[in-house]
Write a protein that holds these residues in place. Structure first.
Motif, mmCIF file in Angstrom:
data_model
loop_
_atom_site.group_PDB
_atom_site.id
_atom_site.type_symbol
_atom_site.label_atom_id
_atom_site.label_comp_id
_atom_site.label_asym_id
_atom_site.label_seq_id
_atom_site.Cartn_x
_atom_site.Cartn_y
_atom_site.Cartn_z
ATOM 1 N N HIS A 72 0.821 -1.216 0.000
ATOM 2 C CA HIS A 72 0.000 0.000 0.000
ATOM 3 C C HIS A 72 0.859 1.272 0.000
ATOM 4 O O HIS A 72 0.449 2.292 0.561
ATOM 5 N N ALA A 73 2.031 1.237 -0.583
ATOM 6 C CA ALA A 73 2.899 2.418 -0.597
ATOM 7 C C ALA A 73 2.208 3.559 -1.336
ATOM 8 O O ALA A 73 1.689 3.371 -2.439
ATOM 9 N N PRO A 74 2.153 4.748 -0.750
ATOM 10 C CA PRO A 74 1.509 5.885 -1.424
ATOM 11 C C PRO A 74 2.412 6.455 -2.508
ATOM 12 O O PRO A 74 3.631 6.287 -2.483
ATOM 13 N N PHE A 75 1.794 7.139 -3.455
ATOM 14 C CA PHE A 75 2.511 7.806 -4.535
ATOM 15 C C PHE A 75 2.427 9.314 -4.324
ATOM 16 O O PHE A 75 1.452 9.825 -3.785
ATOM 17 N N TYR A 76 3.458 10.019 -4.805
ATOM 18 C CA TYR A 76 3.469 11.482 -4.725
ATOM 19 C C TYR A 76 4.001 12.034 -6.037
ATOM 20 O O TYR A 76 4.939 11.483 -6.636
ATOM 21 N N VAL A 138 -2.530 26.426 -0.115
ATOM 22 C CA VAL A 138 -1.068 26.498 -0.146
ATOM 23 C C VAL A 138 -0.551 25.761 1.088
ATOM 24 O O VAL A 138 -0.796 26.197 2.220
ATOM 25 N N VAL A 139 0.138 24.639 0.868
ATOM 26 C CA VAL A 139 0.603 23.792 1.968
ATOM 27 C C VAL A 139 2.045 23.377 1.696
ATOM 28 O O VAL A 139 2.309 22.694 0.705
ATOM 29 N N PRO A 140 3.020 23.778 2.536
ATOM 30 C CA PRO A 140 4.404 23.339 2.356
ATOM 31 C C PRO A 140 4.490 21.817 2.335
ATOM 32 O O PRO A 140 3.688 21.124 2.972
ATOM 33 N N TYR A 141 5.483 21.284 1.609
ATOM 34 C CA TYR A 141 5.536 19.840 1.379
ATOM 35 C C TYR A 141 5.537 19.029 2.658
ATOM 36 O O TYR A 141 4.802 18.037 2.779
ATOM 37 N N MET A 142 6.380 19.412 3.646
ATOM 38 C CA MET A 142 6.469 18.596 4.848
ATOM 39 C C MET A 142 5.132 18.575 5.598
ATOM 40 O O MET A 142 4.747 17.551 6.170
ATOM 41 N N GLN A 143 4.411 19.682 5.567
ATOM 42 C CA GLN A 143 3.094 19.720 6.196
ATOM 43 C C GLN A 143 2.110 18.861 5.411
ATOM 44 O O GLN A 143 1.283 18.146 5.996
ATOM 45 N N PHE A 144 2.199 18.918 4.084
ATOM 46 C CA PHE A 144 1.346 18.097 3.221
ATOM 47 C C PHE A 144 1.604 16.613 3.505
ATOM 48 O O PHE A 144 0.668 15.804 3.593
ATOM 49 N N GLN A 145 2.878 16.263 3.689
ATOM 50 C CA GLN A 145 3.222 14.871 3.986
ATOM 51 C C GLN A 145 2.657 14.444 5.341
ATOM 52 O O GLN A 145 2.233 13.302 5.524
ATOM 53 N N GLN A 146 2.642 15.363 6.297
ATOM 54 C CA GLN A 146 2.086 15.029 7.616
ATOM 55 C C GLN A 146 0.581 14.759 7.523
ATOM 56 O O GLN A 146 0.072 13.837 8.164
ATOM 57 N N GLY A 154 -5.201 6.327 8.788
ATOM 58 C CA GLY A 154 -6.628 6.047 8.796
ATOM 59 C C GLY A 154 -7.003 4.892 7.884
ATOM 60 O O GLY A 154 -7.879 4.093 8.201
ATOM 61 N N LEU A 155 -6.322 4.793 6.736
ATOM 62 C CA LEU A 155 -6.621 3.737 5.771
ATOM 63 C C LEU A 155 -6.058 2.382 6.181
ATOM 64 O O LEU A 155 -6.719 1.351 6.044
ATOM 65 N N TYR A 156 -4.809 2.367 6.676
ATOM 66 C CA TYR A 156 -4.096 1.106 6.861
ATOM 67 C C TYR A 156 -3.715 0.799 8.301
ATOM 68 O O TYR A 156 -3.115 -0.240 8.570
ATOM 69 N N ASN A 157 -4.029 1.737 9.218
ATOM 70 C CA ASN A 157 -3.717 1.536 10.631
ATOM 71 C C ASN A 157 -2.218 1.289 10.855
ATOM 72 O O ASN A 157 -1.816 0.419 11.616
ATOM 73 N N ARG A 158 -1.410 2.049 10.148
ATOM 74 C CA ARG A 158 0.042 1.956 10.322
ATOM 75 C C ARG A 158 0.661 3.323 10.028
ATOM 76 O O ARG A 158 0.074 4.130 9.305
ATOM 77 N N ASN A 159 1.834 3.567 10.601
ATOM 78 C CA ASN A 159 2.525 4.829 10.371
ATOM 79 C C ASN A 159 3.134 4.860 8.975
ATOM 80 O O ASN A 159 3.562 3.820 8.450
ATOM 81 N N LEU A 160 3.190 6.042 8.398
ATOM 82 C CA LEU A 160 3.764 6.208 7.071
ATOM 83 C C LEU A 160 5.264 6.418 7.166
ATOM 84 O O LEU A 160 5.733 7.348 7.834
ATOM 85 N N ILE A 165 7.445 6.268 0.250
ATOM 86 C CA ILE A 165 6.665 7.040 -0.714
ATOM 87 C C ILE A 165 7.288 6.916 -2.097
ATOM 88 O O ILE A 165 8.495 7.094 -2.273
ATOM 89 N N ILE A 166 6.466 6.599 -3.080
ATOM 90 C CA ILE A 166 6.936 6.452 -4.459
ATOM 91 C C ILE A 166 6.681 7.764 -5.196
ATOM 92 O O ILE A 166 5.550 8.247 -5.239
ATOM 93 N N SER A 167 7.726 8.348 -5.748
ATOM 94 C CA SER A 167 7.569 9.604 -6.473
ATOM 95 C C SER A 167 8.252 9.513 -7.816
ATOM 96 O O SER A 167 9.009 8.585 -8.092
ATOM 97 N N THR A 168 7.982 10.483 -8.662
ATOM 98 C CA THR A 168 8.591 10.514 -9.983
ATOM 99 C C THR A 168 10.076 10.793 -9.892
ATOM 100 O O THR A 168 10.804 10.614 -10.854
#
Length: 423
Positions: A72-76, A138-146, A154-160, A165-168
């Motif tokens: 369930h790795a998230p993408f960014y 307007v949300v700085p990246y680190m805040q967006f990641q939080q 909430g989705l997976y009941n585990r810490n991120l 995180i998979i990114s381009t």
């Protein structure tokens, strides 16, 4: 927002809906649920169809990419319009949740419209998108990641784990045990081999952040990447916590030097730096490290701001802060006067008395300082920079740039990129 395709209990769905509604109400960040064919199933957004179109037009990932995500790795990704997105695969239902978009920094309507032109949109579509612009947070990246970490939990009941995180811009984890020569590193054809970003991506963000510290700009976020998604080098292989600590310790060192340049007494600055570096080492998680990094930044900026404005009247302080906050907009003296309830003559006289400058010159100085950073660290065209900083014409921008910098924008870019300046 309900996902009827996932075999979730009603209580769990209720908790997720409560979480998503609260995040959306607090941040204005949208949630959208798509099936594996990129069809919109449901949305929590004031502009759901337009958000869907933005995502569909610019998503660099294919359904196969999303379906193949492990654990369930998230993408960014950050798209060509400078919109940032997180994607959470829901493999059980062959669907995925999209979180976003957000801007990492303020974007003017003129600049955004130019970006829309590159999408070959009709005029009517551009008008609708520009209306939506005011609702994109307007949300700085680190805040967006939080926030994304909250959604992930909430989705997976585990810490991120941010390393997952998979990114381009993601680099694979390989050993760098080889001896790398300077000439090899300078050869961009080797960058992919060694997993080094072409420009190390964070140069613009870093220079902007340090300039904010030097100027005591209390209105700017700590991570002001205005071009592409921020990319940093690998400072510790296979140890995300050590990577985070090394990154923030390095950042703290740079911030400390910038604060000294901004007028903070060196002894006080370096003592504060030592204290925070010790606090970084005591952190047990990456989230703790990045949360602390924001506090470090804001503490130094506030110290410099107070030193630089300690002799200013409250009205002049307000004007300086107003200019910082609206630097990407057309700033009118009449608008400032209206905000404060004073006439322009009084404000001009008071500002001149406290700072030795008139307000118009101060505004132009701040815009030209930021233009220099753009010219130094990005490949943005002069016209694009002019529009980004809300100059009414590129010729006026060039005239003012030469007045304050002593040379034209193109000449300045050539100078700062000359070999003698880069060695």
């Amino acid at each position: 927002m309900k996902n009827s395709h996932d075999p979730l209990s009603k209580d769990f769905e209720s908790h997720l809906t409560f979480l998503f509604n609260n995040i959306h109400a607090t941040t204005k960040i949208s949630f959208s649920l798509f099936d594996k064919e990129f069809h919109l199933l449901s949305s929590l957004s004031n502009w759901k169809n337009y958000v869907s179109n933005f995502f569909f037009l610019n998503c660099p990932f294919t359904p196969e990419d999303l379906a193949g995500s492990k654990a369930h790795a998230p993408f960014y990704f950050s798209d060509v319009l400078h919109l940032n997105w997180f994607i959470f695969p829901l493999t059980a239902s062959e669907s995925f949740l999209v979180f976003g978009p957000v801007f990492e920094t303020e974007v003017t309507p003129v600049y955004f419209q130019k970006k829309l032109d590159f999408q070959n949109m009709s005029v009517s579509s551009q008008i609708r998108f520009l209306k939506m612009l005011k609702d994109i947070p307007v949300v700085p990246y680190m805040q967006f990641q939080q926030y994304a970490a909250m959604v992930y939990y909430g989705l997976y009941n585990r810490n991120l784990d941010s390393a997952a995180i998979i990114s381009t811009h993601q680099a694979t984890k390989e050993s760098l045990a080889e001896n790398i020569t300077l000439s090899e590193l300078m050869n961009t054809s080797n960058n992919q081999k060694y997993h080094i970003p072409k420009s190390h991506g964070s140069q613009l963000a870093e220079k902007t952040m340090l300039e904010n510290v030097r100027c005591g700009n209390v209105t700017a976020p700590p991570y002001s990447d205005m071009n592409d998604g921020t990319v940093v080098g690998t400072l510790s292989n296979h140890d995300p916590l050590r990577q985070a600590k090394n990154l923030i310790i390095t950042q703290t060192t740079l911030i400390t030097r910038a604060a000294v340049d901004g007028g903070m007494p060196s002894e006080a600055a370096y003592s504060l730096s030592d204290f925070y570096i010790q606090q970084v080492e005591l952190c047990n998680t990456e989230n703790e490290v990045y949360t602390l990094s924001g506090k470090i930044y804001h503490t130094f900026v506030k110290q410099v701001h107070e030193i630089r404005t300690q002799n200013y009247s409250p009205i002049v302080r307000f004007i300086c802060t107003y200019v910082e906050k609206h630097i990407f907009e057309v700033i009118s003296l009449n608008t400032i006067a209206s905000e404060l309830g004073y006439n322009t003559y009084y404000l001009t006289t008071l500002f001149k008395k406290d700072t030795g400058k008139n307000i118009k010159n101060y505004i132009l100085e701040q815009k030209i300082a930021l233009a220099k950073i753009f010219l130094d660290t990005t490949s943005m065209e002069v016209q694009e920079i002019s529009e980004r900083l809300a100059f009414h014409s590129v010729s006026y921008f060039c005239t003012q740039f030469k007045k304050y910098a002593g040379e034209t924008p193109l000449s300045y870019r050539k100078t700062v990129h000359s070999p003698s300046k880069t060695l």
